[in-house]
Design a protein around this motif. Structure first.
Motif, PDB file in Angstrom:
ATOM      1  N   SER A   1      -3.537   7.121  -3.388  1.00 50.91           N
ATOM      2  CA  SER A   1      -2.770   5.947  -2.995  1.00 50.91           C
ATOM      3  C   SER A   1      -3.026   4.800  -3.964  1.00 50.91           C
ATOM      4  O   SER A   1      -3.939   4.851  -4.798  1.00 50.91           O
TER       5      SER A   1
ATOM      6  N   LEU B   1      -2.957   0.381  -4.005  1.00 49.88           N
ATOM      7  CA  LEU B   1      -2.851  -0.906  -3.328  1.00 49.88           C
ATOM      8  C   LEU B   1      -2.496  -1.965  -4.357  1.00 49.88           C
ATOM      9  O   LEU B   1      -3.191  -2.135  -5.361  1.00 49.88           O
TER      10      LEU B   1
ATOM     11  N   TYR C   1       0.858  -1.187   0.000  1.00 47.65           N
ATOM     12  CA  TYR C   1       0.000   0.000   0.000  1.00 47.65           C
ATOM     13  C   TYR C   1       0.890   1.232   0.000  1.00 47.65           C
ATOM     14  O   TYR C   1       1.621   1.484   0.960  1.00 47.65           O
TER      15      TYR C   1
END
Length: 263
Positions: free
Chosen positions: A215, A217, A206
């Motif tokens: 972000s 993942l 992550y």
């Protein structure tokens, strides 16, 4: 290497390496880089001195090249309460990178992007990493957990990805350095070895840009029954508001599958 393509091949660098070890006390490394050099005086020199104090290894380094800003570095690795700790940083007065500045526009004129170089300013980049392996189901080092923080003093606070003209100029002119675009990043990683069967490994990564709140993942499965053959399945999911570093493509999910055979 690209975070989404860890198997990509990187070309080597032509040069001359010098290594002077002294027992187990210290090592001195030097490397002269001849990349794209027509005259010897235009070569780049990188040098590093590393030594051990107790259970801690410390290194001091420097990079020098004519007409470029010199860059100095320090790194260390140690173990604290069973955790492996690594840290490294660089410092220079001015930066050798070129940065996006802003758009010049007048009445009825389109946006004209401009660039600049950081000159009379201290530039620093710092990374701090801590990780630990755990025994699980009577198998040593089966689970690995890692956390890393990265700070870049020259990272952008402006969200360039919001404007299509700025974004295209930024990317296509090589001004975008993935995972170094903002000022502050965090990475959390978990690896589980021998999932269900031997040689099948699971990984979760992550990565977060705390400056612009986007972000990514990454979830992966890799299977390598023998050294010469490996298969990898990976999926990457993007989070955050649209038109940020990890969300500007507006593709929330990507899937990769690859098989590698060595001859």
């Amino acid at each position: 290497k690209s975070f989404t393509d860890l198997e990509v091949t990187r070309e080597g660098t032509w040069g001359i390496k010098l290594h002077v070890p002294y027992r187990t006390i210290f090592n001195l490394y030097s490397f002269i880089d001849f990349t794209d050099v027509e005259k010897v005086e235009d070569s780049a020199l990188a040098t590093k001195l590393e030594f051990v104090i107790g259970n801690t290894e410390i290194g001091f380094s420097g990079w020098f090249k004519k007409d470029f800003y010199s860059v100095y570095g320090i790194d260390l690795s140690t173990r604290v309460f069973g955790f492996d700790v690594k840290a490294e940083g660089s410092l220079s007065y001015g930066d050798n990178r070129i940065y996006f500045k802003d758009c010049l526009s007048g009445d009825a004129q389109p946006c004209v992007p401009t660039v600049e170089k950081i000159t009379n300013e201290l530039v620093n980049r710092i990374a701090f990493n801590i990780y630990k392996t755990f025994e699980f189901l009577d198998k040593k080092d089966r689970i690995t957990i890692m956390v890393e923080i990265f700070y870049n003093s020259t990272g952008y606070t402006e969200n360039i990805f919001e404007d299509e003209t700025k974004r295209n100029y930024f990317i296509y002119n090589g001004l975008y350095y993935p995972n170094e675009y903002g000022k502050l990043y965090g990475l959390f990683m978990v690896v589980y070895k021998d999932l269900f069967i031997s040689d099948l490994n699971f990984g979760a990564n992550y990565l977060c840009n705390f400056t612009h709140y986007s972000s990514m993942l990454g979830l992966s499965l890799s299977y390598s029954p023998i050294d010469e053959v490996s298969a990898t399945f990976a999926t990457y999911i993007n989070f955050g508001e649209g038109k940020r570093e990890y969300t500007y493509t507006e593709i929330p999910l990507t899937i990769n599958f690859g098989v590698e055979m060595k001859f």
